[in-house]
Design a protein around this motif. Sequence first.
Motif, PDB file in Angstrom:
ATOM      1  N   LYS A 100      77.377  41.239  25.295  1.00  0.00           N
ATOM      2  CA  LYS A 100      76.593  40.122  24.750  1.00  0.00           C
ATOM      3  C   LYS A 100      76.484  39.001  25.777  1.00  0.00           C
ATOM      4  O   LYS A 100      76.787  37.846  25.504  1.00  0.00           O
ATOM      5  N   ILE A 101      76.055  39.367  26.987  1.00  0.00           N
ATOM      6  CA  ILE A 101      75.916  38.390  28.067  1.00  0.00           C
ATOM      7  C   ILE A 101      74.443  38.295  28.440  1.00  0.00           C
ATOM      8  O   ILE A 101      73.836  39.280  28.853  1.00  0.00           O
ATOM      9  N   GLY A 102      73.903  37.111  28.282  1.00  0.00           N
ATOM     10  CA  GLY A 102      72.489  36.910  28.580  1.00  0.00           C
ATOM     11  C   GLY A 102      72.272  35.806  29.589  1.00  0.00           C
ATOM     12  O   GLY A 102      73.228  35.219  30.111  1.00  0.00           O
ATOM     13  N   VAL A 103      70.995  35.545  29.861  1.00  0.00           N
ATOM     14  CA  VAL A 103      70.613  34.507  30.820  1.00  0.00           C
ATOM     15  C   VAL A 103      69.507  33.652  30.217  1.00  0.00           C
ATOM     16  O   VAL A 103      68.705  34.128  29.412  1.00  0.00           O
ATOM     17  N   ILE A 104      69.494  32.395  30.611  1.00  0.00           N
ATOM     18  CA  ILE A 104      68.420  31.477  30.247  1.00  0.00           C
ATOM     19  C   ILE A 104      68.088  30.658  31.490  1.00  0.00           C
ATOM     20  O   ILE A 104      68.995  30.282  32.247  1.00  0.00           O
ATOM     21  N   GLY A 105      66.814  30.434  31.719  1.00  0.00           N
ATOM     22  CA  GLY A 105      66.423  29.669  32.892  1.00  0.00           C
ATOM     23  C   GLY A 105      65.140  28.910  32.647  1.00  0.00           C
ATOM     24  O   GLY A 105      64.317  29.289  31.802  1.00  0.00           O
ATOM     25  N   PHE A 106      64.970  27.860  33.397  1.00  0.00           N
ATOM     26  CA  PHE A 106      63.852  26.941  33.255  1.00  0.00           C
ATOM     27  C   PHE A 106      63.099  26.849  34.575  1.00  0.00           C
ATOM     28  O   PHE A 106      63.715  26.693  35.622  1.00  0.00           O
ATOM     29  N   SER A 107      61.778  26.952  34.530  1.00  0.00           N
ATOM     30  CA  SER A 107      60.926  26.839  35.707  1.00  0.00           C
ATOM     31  C   SER A 107      61.382  27.845  36.778  1.00  0.00           C
ATOM     32  O   SER A 107      61.346  29.037  36.532  1.00  0.00           O
ATOM     33  N   ALA A 108      61.840  27.387  37.936  1.00  0.00           N
ATOM     34  CA  ALA A 108      62.337  28.324  38.944  1.00  0.00           C
ATOM     35  C   ALA A 108      63.500  29.139  38.379  1.00  0.00           C
ATOM     36  O   ALA A 108      63.653  30.316  38.693  1.00  0.00           O
ATOM     37  N   GLY A 109      64.294  28.533  37.511  1.00  0.00           N
ATOM     38  CA  GLY A 109      65.364  29.266  36.834  1.00  0.00           C
ATOM     39  C   GLY A 109      64.811  30.348  35.927  1.00  0.00           C
ATOM     40  O   GLY A 109      65.409  31.410  35.769  1.00  0.00           O
ATOM     41  N   GLY A 110      63.645  30.097  35.309  1.00  0.00           N
ATOM     42  CA  GLY A 110      62.969  31.112  34.512  1.00  0.00           C
ATOM     43  C   GLY A 110      62.481  32.255  35.385  1.00  0.00           C
ATOM     44  O   GLY A 110      62.517  33.425  34.994  1.00  0.00           O
ATOM     45  N   HIS A 111      62.022  31.908  36.571  1.00  0.00           N
ATOM     46  CA  HIS A 111      61.630  32.917  37.558  1.00  0.00           C
ATOM     47  C   HIS A 111      62.842  33.763  37.927  1.00  0.00           C
ATOM     48  O   HIS A 111      62.755  34.993  38.033  1.00  0.00           O
ATOM     49  N   LEU A 112      63.990  33.113  38.081  1.00  0.00           N
ATOM     50  CA  LEU A 112      65.230  33.813  38.404  1.00  0.00           C
ATOM     51  C   LEU A 112      65.659  34.728  37.248  1.00  0.00           C
ATOM     52  O   LEU A 112      66.185  35.822  37.476  1.00  0.00           O
ATOM     53  N   VAL A 113      65.414  34.307  36.005  1.00  0.00           N
ATOM     54  CA  VAL A 113      65.665  35.163  34.836  1.00  0.00           C
ATOM     55  C   VAL A 113      64.861  36.454  34.956  1.00  0.00           C
ATOM     56  O   VAL A 113      65.378  37.551  34.737  1.00  0.00           O
ATOM     57  N   ALA A 114      63.576  36.330  35.310  1.00  0.00           N
ATOM     58  CA  ALA A 114      62.729  37.515  35.474  1.00  0.00           C
ATOM     59  C   ALA A 114      63.254  38.396  36.605  1.00  0.00           C
ATOM     60  O   ALA A 114      63.275  39.628  36.486  1.00  0.00           O
ATOM     61  N   ALA A 115      63.705  37.780  37.683  1.00  0.00           N
ATOM     62  CA  ALA A 115      64.206  38.538  38.831  1.00  0.00           C
ATOM     63  C   ALA A 115      65.475  39.319  38.476  1.00  0.00           C
ATOM     64  O   ALA A 115      65.567  40.516  38.759  1.00  0.00           O
TER      65      ALA A 115
END
Length: 165
Positions: A100-115
Amino acid sequence: MVGNVSQPTLTVYSSKGTNTGVAVVVFPGGGYYELAIDLEGTEICDWLTSRGITAVLLKYRAPTPKVGRLSESPLALQDAQRTLGLVRFRAAEWHIDPHKIGVIGFSAGGHLVAAISTHFDKRSYSAVDAADKASCRPDFAIALYPGHLSPWYPMIRIRGQTQSN
C-alpha cells in the motif's frame, strides 16, 4: 521554494491517530528547477498524516537537466526509484503495508509520478544496497496538474504567437 538540492533526502511523517498502513511518497513541483517544499510538500504530508497515512517527503535533486521529447529528468527519476525502494524495504520498521505504497506529485512532481509509474521495472542507477532489490513500483499514483507531459511543453503561446522558452 528550495533550490540547489544536490543530495536527495527523504523525511518520514508518521501517521497520526489510527495507522491505516498506507504510505504516500510526496513529490513537490517546481519545474525541476526548485521545489515548492511547503505548499506541495510539508502541507500535503500534514494532511495525509491527519488521515492515518504515513507520508514520505522526497527532496529530489534540483535543478536537474531535462532531456528528451517529454522533458524527462533522469536524476529525479533515480531519486524517486531509490525512495520507493527504501520505503518498501523499511515498511515493517515504519509500520507500513508494503503493498500500500503510493506516490503523489504536483506539476513537475506530477510528471515524476508518471515517470516512476512507467519506469519501475529497471533501476536507472547502479544498486547501492539491499533496498535496491525491493520493488520501486508504486501501488497507486496521483498526478496533480502534471507538467512537462506534452511534447509541445517548451512552446508557450503568448497573445497568438508561439515562442520558445
